[in-house]
Motif scaffolding. Structure first.
Motif, mmCIF file in Angstrom:
data_model
loop_
_atom_site.group_PDB
_atom_site.id
_atom_site.type_symbol
_atom_site.label_atom_id
_atom_site.label_comp_id
_atom_site.label_asym_id
_atom_site.label_seq_id
_atom_site.Cartn_x
_atom_site.Cartn_y
_atom_site.Cartn_z
ATOM 1 N N HIS A 278 0.825 -1.186 -0.038
ATOM 2 C CA HIS A 278 0.114 -0.182 0.055
ATOM 3 C C HIS A 278 0.894 1.377 0.050
ATOM 4 N N LYS A 279 2.121 1.097 -0.381
ATOM 5 C CA LYS A 279 2.979 2.347 -0.501
ATOM 6 C C LYS A 279 2.921 2.702 -2.048
ATOM 7 N N ILE A 280 3.044 4.067 -2.045
ATOM 8 C CA ILE A 280 2.966 4.499 -3.520
ATOM 9 C C ILE A 280 4.462 5.008 -3.796
ATOM 10 N N LEU A 281 4.907 4.375 -4.911
ATOM 11 C CA LEU A 281 6.435 4.683 -5.239
ATOM 12 C C LEU A 281 6.587 5.335 -6.757
ATOM 13 N N LYS A 282 7.630 6.087 -6.913
ATOM 14 C CA LYS A 282 7.801 6.387 -8.340
ATOM 15 C C LYS A 282 8.288 5.440 -9.244
ATOM 16 N N GLY A 283 7.654 5.245 -10.378
ATOM 17 C CA GLY A 283 8.237 4.316 -11.323
ATOM 18 C C GLY A 283 6.567 3.352 -11.798
ATOM 19 N N ALA A 284 6.754 2.523 -12.651
ATOM 20 C CA ALA A 284 5.742 2.012 -13.459
ATOM 21 C C ALA A 284 5.614 0.243 -12.896
ATOM 22 N N SER A 285 4.520 0.014 -12.718
ATOM 23 C CA SER A 285 4.478 -1.301 -12.061
ATOM 24 C C SER A 285 4.405 -2.333 -13.540
ATOM 25 N N SER A 286 5.241 -3.254 -13.349
ATOM 26 C CA SER A 286 5.402 -4.333 -14.510
ATOM 27 C C SER A 286 4.484 -5.567 -14.649
ATOM 28 N N GLU A 287 3.749 -5.892 -13.590
ATOM 29 C CA GLU A 287 2.734 -6.846 -13.469
ATOM 30 C C GLU A 287 1.491 -6.338 -12.688
ATOM 31 N N SER A 288 0.545 -7.395 -13.070
ATOM 32 C CA SER A 288 -0.896 -6.960 -12.486
ATOM 33 C C SER A 288 -1.210 -7.733 -11.332
ATOM 34 N N TYR A 289 -0.615 -8.928 -11.052
ATOM 35 C CA TYR A 289 -0.959 -9.756 -9.839
ATOM 36 C C TYR A 289 -2.470 -10.156 -9.738
ATOM 37 N N GLY A 290 -3.149 -10.253 -10.779
ATOM 38 C CA GLY A 290 -4.399 -10.460 -10.852
ATOM 39 C C GLY A 290 -5.004 -11.601 -10.097
ATOM 40 N N ILE A 291 -3.955 -12.707 -10.292
ATOM 41 C CA ILE A 291 -4.304 -14.246 -9.938
ATOM 42 C C ILE A 291 -4.173 -14.040 -8.184
ATOM 43 N N GLU A 292 -3.138 -13.160 -7.887
ATOM 44 C CA GLU A 292 -2.979 -13.098 -6.171
ATOM 45 C C GLU A 292 -4.065 -12.554 -5.513
ATOM 46 N N VAL A 293 -4.794 -11.458 -6.398
ATOM 47 C CA VAL A 293 -6.035 -10.708 -6.003
ATOM 48 C C VAL A 293 -7.026 -11.868 -5.969
ATOM 49 N N ALA A 294 -7.189 -12.434 -6.725
ATOM 50 C CA ALA A 294 -8.310 -13.645 -6.810
ATOM 51 C C ALA A 294 -8.105 -14.795 -5.626
ATOM 52 N N ARG A 295 -6.797 -14.940 -5.491
ATOM 53 C CA ARG A 295 -6.473 -15.856 -4.059
ATOM 54 C C ARG A 295 -7.119 -14.956 -2.890
ATOM 55 N N LEU A 296 -6.723 -13.724 -2.780
ATOM 56 C CA LEU A 296 -6.989 -12.919 -1.614
ATOM 57 C C LEU A 296 -8.741 -12.754 -1.366
ATOM 58 N N ALA A 297 -9.218 -12.951 -2.515
ATOM 59 C CA ALA A 297 -10.654 -12.847 -2.605
ATOM 60 C C ALA A 297 -11.318 -14.187 -2.077
ATOM 61 N N GLY A 298 -10.543 -15.381 -2.005
ATOM 62 C CA GLY A 298 -11.034 -16.413 -1.469
ATOM 63 C C GLY A 298 -11.528 -17.517 -2.637
ATOM 64 N N LEU A 299 -11.165 -17.408 -3.997
ATOM 65 C CA LEU A 299 -11.383 -18.388 -5.088
ATOM 66 C C LEU A 299 -10.862 -19.598 -4.481
ATOM 67 N N PRO A 300 -11.508 -20.694 -5.265
ATOM 68 C CA PRO A 300 -10.859 -22.224 -4.740
ATOM 69 C C PRO A 300 -9.545 -22.295 -5.563
ATOM 70 N N GLU A 301 -8.761 -23.189 -4.603
ATOM 71 C CA GLU A 301 -7.441 -23.363 -4.774
ATOM 72 C C GLU A 301 -7.012 -23.981 -6.285
ATOM 73 N N GLU A 302 -8.028 -25.019 -6.573
ATOM 74 C CA GLU A 302 -7.911 -25.596 -7.876
ATOM 75 C C GLU A 302 -7.939 -24.785 -8.873
ATOM 76 N N LEU A 303 -8.983 -23.743 -8.741
ATOM 77 C CA LEU A 303 -9.039 -22.554 -9.835
ATOM 78 C C LEU A 303 -7.686 -21.780 -10.204
ATOM 79 N N ILE A 304 -7.277 -21.403 -8.808
ATOM 80 C CA ILE A 304 -6.132 -20.356 -8.747
ATOM 81 C C ILE A 304 -4.740 -21.193 -9.390
ATOM 82 N N ASP A 305 -4.717 -22.637 -9.251
ATOM 83 C CA ASP A 305 -3.821 -23.443 -9.888
ATOM 84 C C ASP A 305 -3.869 -23.407 -11.594
ATOM 85 N N ARG A 306 -5.359 -23.679 -11.961
ATOM 86 C CA ARG A 306 -5.654 -23.627 -13.458
ATOM 87 C C ARG A 306 -5.215 -22.313 -13.988
#
Length: 852
Positions: free
Chosen positions: A760-788
């Protein structure tokens, strides 16, 4: 066919004049409704629907409520958007002939005075609109407080923003305007729109000058507002017609313009969650829920107005901040003032009730006691040095003459109801004192008479008593009836005894009851005279109410600054927003762990436009909103949640946040985004603050990237507004690198054993990845779905065919393509996506679509 009864004829004649209202027709101890009114009221109020003259040609649906329960039912009808006409009995029903009845007031959503239907800390506004050649006149009033204002604008977007800010309970428009086709959709967005027209002989200007008893309107600064005057005259006439009173508490009309304050449009009020959260619509979790620690309803309403009307004048902002600073440094002064204003009633609504002839005796006691606190407050403020507190002390005024008058005239604990008497003090009115002496003497005589009759009859249990039905009587038990004298006249037989009267008792009864009846009538007459005297002080009471409200809000700002660790921001005129360790004022109050603060610097030299990249749940949206909220708080005159802040005044805050449909108006997610973006691009200036969060998600990726890219260039090249733009489109970081006054920022992320932690810290520079799958994991989606998902992502990144999972597990057949579709698939496979610009990609898509 049998003729209607005189009563029903009378009802129909009155109903003919009130076809748009539910007519509450007084019959004895009940209000009755007939016909369609009865059907509608019984449904809303959930009361029994019966019929009058059942089984005859004049059978009429009917329902009724007890007269003393009127307010309880009124609030339900007003909340349902209904209009109610109250028809009262004006002559003695015991006299021969039909009772005289008239409508004494009409209650509508915008004119209700019923406390059960009002929010103590919200204004209940009613608005009047007129329009001529696309130029609008607007007048707004709050009948409960006496507030009355007008404005004009040729910009319908400004008008819409103003109406959203006011959130009027009712809108009045002329019939000719209501019938114009071009405004139909606009009027459908407003609540409780009613038509009202002045007669051909009524002139709006004259209506206003007659009411304010002035030759012209120059002293109010509205003389040249032709459409504003028209709207205000219509509104005042409507209020007087519905309330059937002079409305003396409406003592002035003010001019206001959108240039006086920062305009907050609907999108900004909603996106910044000023009054309700976007997700649940609840008050808890809104900015106001965190800010409001006001002690009075007066202060609560003013805080809401200040939140909706941030200042643009630096000096006015500084005056407020200096007052807050003084309260913070002089904690004993703040504490003493706070103790006094806690005891002040809602003066605005109190004089609103007086002005509408709805006040009761206890209202005047509340008024007196509240005004008696004013000298104490002024005394506490004597040593204050800030300009605003000195001005407020002056505006509190001197109310000694009025408080002494009320102290002499009204009992300290009067009856709640005027009809009960017991209102006026002894010694105030000579005639009243004489009648009270007669009444009191008569009661003493009754006690002596009872003792005399006991002695005469030797009946020790004999009682002289009174009730409203039989008046005064002598009550004797059955066991003593043989001792009753011959001059006793039987009045009533009971199970255990009998009641009697005598010529002597009857004579005194008439004397006492006559005096008591005259006492009540005289007290009512005196009470009206006292109210009239109070109306002569309305202007100074309203000034005092405003001053108390401002004190309450400034004390409130000081309290939250101390409790929440806010700082006083510096104000610059260089277009700079420089925040050190800023915090979101709401989120930090609702999370258990410490809030992660962030710096922000925006200026017109190198950091005019910031592109913020990073995944969902990383804090991008919170960072954007906190920047806007800190600016908003500063321009309210409040301290701000930061370690240090140096802020310029912004003329507008524009927000475009998230994706939302407006299905009721047939607007898709993408269209809603584009309309809000167009509003920003058409109205923002170099002095505006723009917040853009995820623009372009309502369409295809390439369309979205292309539009977002061009919007960035347009804001940078043409507007020069300070802008924060959060996005998932990492492609946009390229355009930032090519522009002069722009910077890429991202949200810091920590990776450990394949797991991601958002810092949650804002830094100068661009982000190279979106980490969408990690957000899905935090949201509680099934582990099988995350692996797929990880497997698919890896395949996509390596640009190889995605290997389908086990057929039985998938549960579907391979897609069958025709020859044209197979050719398009081959063409797509030959494309090198990394080498395509967004525009080239759109062109290729168009070519491929043609082949299909």
């Amino acid at each position: 066919m049998a003729e209607l009864t005189p009563m029903l004829k009378q009802y129909q004649a009155i109903k003919e004049k009130h076809q748009n209202e539910l007519l509450f027709f007084r019959l004895g101890d009940f209000y009755e409704l007939f016909g369609e009114d009865a059907k509608e009221a019984s449904r809303i109020l959930n009361i029994v629907l019966t019929a009058r003259h059942k089984g005859t040609a004049h059978e009429t649906p009917m329902c009724g409520i007890p007269y003393h329960a009127l307010n309880n039912y009124l609030s339900k009808l007003i909340k349902a958007g209904k209009r109610v006409a109250i028809c009262e009995q004006l002559s003695d029903p015991t006299l021969p002939g039909i009772v005289k009845r008239e409508v004494i007031r009409v209650i509508t959503p915008g004119t209700t005075l019923d406390e059960a239907g009002l929010n103590d800390k919200n204004n209940n506004y009613i608005v009047s609109l007129v329009c001529h050649k696309n130029y609008w006149g607007l007048a707004v009033a709050d009948l409960t407080t006496g507030e009355f204002k007008m404005m004009e604008t040729g910009d319908q977007d400004i008008l819409k923003s103003e109406l959203f800010r006011l959130s009027p309970a009712e809108v009045i428009i002329p019939t000719i305007l209501a019938n114009e086709e071009k405004n139909q959709k606009f009027f459908q967005t407003l609540r409780n729109v009613n038509t009202y027209n002045l007669s051909a002989f009524d002139d709006p200007y004259r209506i206003l000058t007659t009411h304010f008893q002035t030759k012209n309107l120059q002293s109010f600064g509205v003389e040249n507002l032709r459409l504003g005057i028209e709207a205000a005259g219509i509104l005042l006439a409507y209020l007087k017609e519905t309330q059937k009173t002079d409305l003396k508490h409406i003592s002035k009309v003010l001019r206001y313009t959108s240039g006086t304050y920062m305009v907050l449009d609907e999108a900004t009020i909603r996106n910044l969650e000023l009054f309700n959260t976007s997700f649940t619509g609840e008050y808890r979790g809104s900015l106001l829920s965190v800010l409001d620690k006001t002690l009075t309803n007066l202060g609560g309403r003013m805080l809401r107005r200040w939140l909706l009307l941030p200042l643009l004048n630096e000096d006015e902002i500084n005056y407020r901040q200096e007052a807050v600073k003084e309260f913070l440094s002089q904690s004993n002064v703040a504490s003493d003032v706070r103790e006094q204003i806690k005891n002040i009633a809602d003066l605005e609504r109190l004089i609103g009730r007086i002005g509408c002839n709805k006040a009761n005796p206890r209202d005047l006691v509340g008024l007196r006691m509240s005004l008696e606190n004013i000298p104490r407050i002024k005394n506490i403020l004597t040593g204050c040095t800030s300009k605003r507190l000195q001005n407020v002390s002056t505006e509190l005024g001197d109310h000694k003459i009025l408080t002494e008058y009320l102290n002499q005239s009204i009992l300290d604990e009067p009856s709640a109801l005027l009809s009960d008497g017991g209102i006026i003090k002894d010694g105030y009115n000579e005639q009243l004192d004489e009648l009270r002496q007669i009444s009191k003497g008569g009661k003493d005589w009754l006690l002596n008479y009872q003792a005399q009759e006991i002695e005469r009859t030797k009946i020790n249990t004999l009682k002289v008593r009174f009730n409203r039905i039989f008046g005064y009587y002598i009550e004797i038990t059955n066991s003593n009836l043989n001792q009753v004298p011959e001059d006793y006249t039987r009045k009533q037989t009971l199970v255990n005894g009998e009641r009697f009267t005598t010529p002597e008792l009857k004579e005194y009864e008439e004397k006492i009851l006559g005096a008591e009846e005259r006492i009540i009538k005289l007290e009512q007459q005196i009470f009206v005279e006292v109210l009239e005297k109070v109306t002569q002080h309305f202007v100074e009471i309203q000034k005092a109410a405003d001053a108390v409200a401002e004190l309450d809000v400034l004390l409130n700002f000081a309290q939250i600054a101390g409790e929440y660790n806010y700082v006083c921001p510096e104000i610059n005129s260089n277009g700079v927003i420089d925040i050190k360790n800023g915090r979101h004022p709401v989120i930090e109050r609702f999370i258990s762990e410490p809030y992660v603060p962030n710096d922000l610097e925006l200026n017109h030299e190198k950091n005019e436009f910031i592109l913020l990249t990073g995944p969902n749940m990383s804090g991008k949206s919170s960072f954007l909103r906190q920047a806007a909220l800190i600016s908003l708080l500063m321009q309210m005159g409040s301290f701000v949640p930061a370690e240090k802040a140096n802020l310029c005044v912004v003329d507008r805050i524009f927000t475009r946040v998230g994706a939302s449909d407006n299905l009721s108006q047939g607007v898709s997610t993408f269209m809603a985004e584009m309309q809000e973006a167009a509003n920003i691009l058409n109205n923002a200036t170099r002095d505006s603050l723009i917040i853009l969060d995820e623009l372009g998600r309502g369409t295809s990726t390439y369309d979205g990237v292309s539009i977002a890219w061009s919007i960035i260039e347009y804001i940078h090249n043409h507007l020069g507004a300070k802008t924060l733009f959060a996005t998932h489109y990492h492609e946009l970081t390229e355009v930032i690198a090519k522009l002069e006054r722009t910077e890429n920022y991202c949200v810091a992320v920590s990776e450990n054993d394949g797991r991601v932690v958002f810092l949650h810290k804002i830094l100068k520079g661009a982000s190279s990845e979106s980490y969408g799958i990690e957000v899905a994991r935090l949201a509680g989606l099934p582990e099988e779905l995350i692996d797929r998902a990880k497997e698919i992502l890896l395949s996509l990144e390596k640009k190889i065919a995605i290997k389908a999972p086990n057929q039985a597990l998938q549960g579907s057949l391979p897609l069958q393509l025709n020859s044209k579709e197979q050719a398009v698939v081959r063409k797509i496979g030959e494309l090198n996506i990394d080498e395509l610009t967004p525009l080239e990609a759109l062109q290729k898509m168009a070519e491929l679509k043609e082949k299909l």
